[in-house]
Design a protein around this motif. Structure first.
Motif, PDB file in Angstrom:
ATOM      1  N   THR A  47      68.802 -13.990 -11.158  1.00 39.54           N
ATOM      2  CA  THR A  47      68.387 -12.967 -12.115  1.00 39.54           C
ATOM      3  C   THR A  47      67.773 -11.804 -11.362  1.00 39.54           C
ATOM      4  O   THR A  47      66.920 -11.996 -10.500  1.00 39.54           O
ATOM      5  CB  THR A  47      67.363 -13.547 -13.114  1.00 39.54           C
ATOM      6  OG1 THR A  47      67.955 -14.653 -13.809  1.00 39.54           O
ATOM      7  CG2 THR A  47      66.924 -12.495 -14.119  1.00 39.54           C
ATOM      8  N   MET A  49      66.138  -7.928 -12.103  1.00 44.47           N
ATOM      9  CA  MET A  49      65.656  -6.991 -13.120  1.00 44.47           C
ATOM     10  C   MET A  49      65.323  -5.647 -12.496  1.00 44.47           C
ATOM     11  O   MET A  49      64.729  -5.580 -11.413  1.00 44.47           O
ATOM     12  CB  MET A  49      64.405  -7.547 -13.810  1.00 44.47           C
ATOM     13  CG  MET A  49      63.869  -6.657 -14.933  1.00 44.47           C
ATOM     14  SD  MET A  49      62.274  -7.205 -15.616  1.00 44.47           S
ATOM     15  CE  MET A  49      61.125  -6.450 -14.458  1.00 44.47           C
ATOM     16  N   HIS A 117      69.518  -7.527 -15.556  1.00 47.76           N
ATOM     17  CA  HIS A 117      68.654  -7.102 -16.660  1.00 47.76           C
ATOM     18  C   HIS A 117      68.031  -5.754 -16.322  1.00 47.76           C
ATOM     19  O   HIS A 117      67.554  -5.550 -15.195  1.00 47.76           O
ATOM     20  CB  HIS A 117      67.530  -8.117 -16.896  1.00 47.76           C
ATOM     21  CG  HIS A 117      68.007  -9.441 -17.401  1.00 47.76           C
ATOM     22  ND1 HIS A 117      68.683 -10.342 -16.594  1.00 47.76           N
ATOM     23  CD2 HIS A 117      67.898 -10.027 -18.635  1.00 47.76           C
ATOM     24  CE1 HIS A 117      68.976 -11.420 -17.312  1.00 47.76           C
ATOM     25  NE2 HIS A 117      68.513 -11.253 -18.545  1.00 47.76           N
ATOM     26  N   GLU A 148      72.175  -6.998 -19.394  1.00 42.03           N
ATOM     27  CA  GLU A 148      71.252  -7.206 -20.501  1.00 42.03           C
ATOM     28  C   GLU A 148      70.203  -6.085 -20.478  1.00 42.03           C
ATOM     29  O   GLU A 148      69.569  -5.840 -19.448  1.00 42.03           O
ATOM     30  CB  GLU A 148      70.547  -8.553 -20.373  1.00 42.03           C
ATOM     31  CG  GLU A 148      71.461  -9.752 -20.557  1.00 42.03           C
ATOM     32  CD  GLU A 148      71.901  -9.922 -21.999  1.00 42.03           C
ATOM     33  OE1 GLU A 148      71.104  -9.584 -22.893  1.00 42.03           O
ATOM     34  OE2 GLU A 148      73.030 -10.395 -22.223  1.00 42.03           O
ATOM     35  N   TRP A 387      63.401 -13.342 -22.163  1.00 38.53           N
ATOM     36  CA  TRP A 387      64.438 -12.311 -22.045  1.00 38.53           C
ATOM     37  C   TRP A 387      65.226 -12.466 -20.747  1.00 38.53           C
ATOM     38  O   TRP A 387      66.450 -12.343 -20.732  1.00 38.53           O
ATOM     39  CB  TRP A 387      63.790 -10.921 -22.135  1.00 38.53           C
ATOM     40  CG  TRP A 387      64.762  -9.805 -21.931  1.00 38.53           C
ATOM     41  CD1 TRP A 387      65.870  -9.515 -22.677  1.00 38.53           C
ATOM     42  CD2 TRP A 387      64.709  -8.817 -20.895  1.00 38.53           C
ATOM     43  NE1 TRP A 387      66.510  -8.396 -22.174  1.00 38.53           N
ATOM     44  CE2 TRP A 387      65.808  -7.947 -21.085  1.00 38.53           C
ATOM     45  CE3 TRP A 387      63.821  -8.564 -19.841  1.00 38.53           C
ATOM     46  CZ2 TRP A 387      66.056  -6.871 -20.244  1.00 38.53           C
ATOM     47  CZ3 TRP A 387      64.062  -7.483 -19.015  1.00 38.53           C
ATOM     48  CH2 TRP A 387      65.184  -6.651 -19.220  1.00 38.53           C
TER      49      TRP A 387
END
Length: 394
Positions: A47, A49, A117, A148, A387
């Motif tokens: 992940t 971000m 993200h 996302e 999230w």
């Protein structure tokens, strides 16, 4: 005014337009061959971000740091640098001149698309200045690329002045006022976009839950260490030092704060310091040399500045409001350790704190623990967890 602009103003209109076009073309060529500003390496974590582009009060950077503490998560913050604005720490950024350059915009879109993200602050364009009034087009491009997207609001970017004026007795918003009208239009436009986009929404202060009821609170995050290192013992100066930092004088009620604290200063009760023009890196020393910090008297909240003063173990005086205190109590089980004051009571509150210094110091002592529990980044990381787990990432 530059010399070239002065000359163009005296040219016939057709020649002035031609000169302006040539100048813009030459500027574009200069950026076309200049080295692009550096982008941080993209991590290989599951992940990834990215948050930007406002980095308001350094919070984009702080939240990115908080997210990095989660398992298999990396995060970076991006900020657009404008002349005259204070610089906060960030992972990367560009000046406004580059933000409008197509070559940088293409590189930025490719880079941002490498993240799983993206948290868009204040609905501001993230991929460059392309003539759009908000981030809608950027968000559409990112979602098409499989990213996302979440929305993040800090305050005046989503707070509806007319609603605030009905709720808060001391609201700074009045019909017909230029700032009020501008913020009203912006908040209405952003609220419509929030509804139409249907994306996850985060807000940095709990009062904004009145404006975006379905949002999630993403607590502001600060590093307590520099604030605590710079703090001297309370009431160790000849006179109690009271500090106010008018980052937005109208919204903070600085006119009232100045009048009350100047009066106490002139009577010899306190030493009042109205602080302006200090970079964020210098603020721990300013706050640490205070006994009391008066934050604001109009909005009904607490934000980054008050949190930093709490971390320093200062006596923080502000108009938090019953609604915000109850929301924090409901969400966390904690009492906000800020001394309540409003335009009518500020003088009596400050005088009372100085008269009973033991009780005042006890209130200040609750600040560092409160910040450690709610605002050192751990709770912020927790708020992002759901999230950031919202898709299967590569």
């Amino acid at each position: 005014m530059t010399v070239s602009r002065s000359i163009r103003e005296h040219l016939p209109a057709p020649l002035a337009r031609t000169a302006g076009a040539v100048r813009r073309r030459l500027r574009g060529l200069r950026f076309s061959y200049a080295q692009l500003p550096a982008f941080p390496p993209v991590a290989t974590t599951r992940t990834r971000m990215l948050v930007g582009p406002t980095n308001s009060a350094g919070q984009g950077y702080a939240w990115a740091q908080a997210a990095r503490t989660l398992p298999d998560v990396d995060a970076v913050s991006f900020a657009l640098h404008r002349k005259g604005q204070f610089r906060f720490a960030t992972d990367y950024g560009v000046p406004l001149a580059w933000f409008g350059q197509p070559r940088w915009q293409r590189a930025q879109e490719q880079y941002v698309g490498s993240y799983t993200h993206v948290l868009v602050e204040s609905l501001r364009p993230l991929l460059g200045a392309r003539g759009y009034p908000d981030a809608s087009a950027d968000i559409a491009a990112l979602r098409t690329a499989g990213v996302e997207v979440g929305l993040l609001f800090h305050g005046s970017d989503i707070r509806l002045p007319s609603r605030h004026a009905k709720r808060e007795r001391w609201s700074p918003f009045t019909p017909g006022d230029d700032l009020t009208e501008r913020l009203e239009k912006q908040a209405l436009r952003h609220a419509e976009l929030v509804e139409s986009l249907g994306l996850p929404v985060f807000v940095s202060t709990v009062d904004l839950l009145d404006d975006v009821p379905d949002a999630q609170w993403l607590p502001v995050a600060v590093d307590p260490a520099p604030w605590q290192r710079a703090a001297r013992p309370l009431f160790s100066a000849e006179r109690p030092v009271v500090v106010h930092v008018p980052s937005n004088a109208k919204l903070k009620g600085t006119d009232t704060i100045d009048a009350v604290l100047t009066g106490l200063h002139e009577r010899g009760s306190i030493e009042y310091r109205r602080v302006t023009g200090v970079q964020h890196s210098g603020m721990p020393a300013v706050v640490g040399d205070a006994d009391l910090v008066v934050d604001q008297l109009r909005i009904g909240l607490y934000g980054v500045a008050a949190t930093e003063a709490l971390a320093a173990g200062r006596i923080v005086v502000s108009y938090v409001g019953d609604g915000v205190r109850q929301k924090v109590r409901t969400l966390t089980g904690r009492e906000v350790p800020i001394v309540e004051a409003d335009p009518d009571t500020l003088g009596d509150v400050v005088t009372g704190l100085i008269a009973d210094r033991d009780a005042a110091a006890e209130r200040a002592a609750a600040g560092p623990g409160y910040v450690a529990e709610l605002h050192d980044g751990r709770r912020s990381a927790h708020a992002l967890t759901s999230w950031l787990s919202s898709k299967e990432t590569l």
